[in-house]
Design a protein around this motif. Sequence first.
Motif, PDB file in Angstrom:
ATOM      1  N   LYS A   1      -8.466   5.987 -33.521  1.00  0.00           N
ATOM      2  CA  LYS A   1      -7.289   6.932 -34.069  1.00  0.00           C
ATOM      3  C   LYS A   1      -6.531   6.023 -33.778  1.00  0.00           C
TER       4      LYS A   1
ATOM      5  N   ALA B   1      -6.926   2.793 -23.725  1.00  0.00           N
ATOM      6  CA  ALA B   1      -5.248   3.503 -24.748  1.00  0.00           C
ATOM      7  C   ALA B   1      -4.238   4.336 -23.610  1.00  0.00           C
TER       8      ALA B   1
ATOM      9  N   ASN C   1     -11.248   4.505 -30.821  1.00  0.00           N
ATOM     10  CA  ASN C   1      -9.334   3.893 -30.585  1.00  0.00           C
ATOM     11  C   ASN C   1      -9.209   3.348 -31.512  1.00  0.00           C
TER      12      ASN C   1
ATOM     13  N   HIS D   1     -11.404  -0.694 -24.712  1.00  0.00           N
ATOM     14  CA  HIS D   1      -9.646  -0.380 -24.564  1.00  0.00           C
ATOM     15  C   HIS D   1      -8.774   0.210 -23.711  1.00  0.00           C
TER      16      HIS D   1
ATOM     17  N   LEU E   1     -11.102   3.560 -23.387  1.00  0.00           N
ATOM     18  CA  LEU E   1     -11.653   3.953 -24.894  1.00  0.00           C
ATOM     19  C   LEU E   1     -12.918   3.104 -25.019  1.00  0.00           C
TER      20      LEU E   1
END
Length: 90
Positions: free
Chosen positions: A75, A50, A72, A48, A67
């Motif tokens: 997070k 990020a 991700n 992804h 990431l």
Amino acid sequence: MPYMTDGKRDYKKELAWEKRNKKKRVKQRASRNAARRKLGLRVGDKRHAAHKNDNAMDNRKSNLRPLSAKKNLSKEACKKRKKHGKKCTK
């Protein structure tokens, strides 16, 4: 999450929500795609784009990093928990 009324899904409310938020969602989607292009992530890449400062509309190269999808998404989940005053487990 679907809108519920008396235990049943309320499609009128869902449609109204879609109409109200369509422009914003289209703009956010375009921003995500632009971030992926800036990092050189191709279709099918499992990473992804990020954002370091958590602002999805800020697509400066210095603010982006590739990431893994798992990191991700965890997070993002942690950020939502903190917003509601809950602890994050890592």
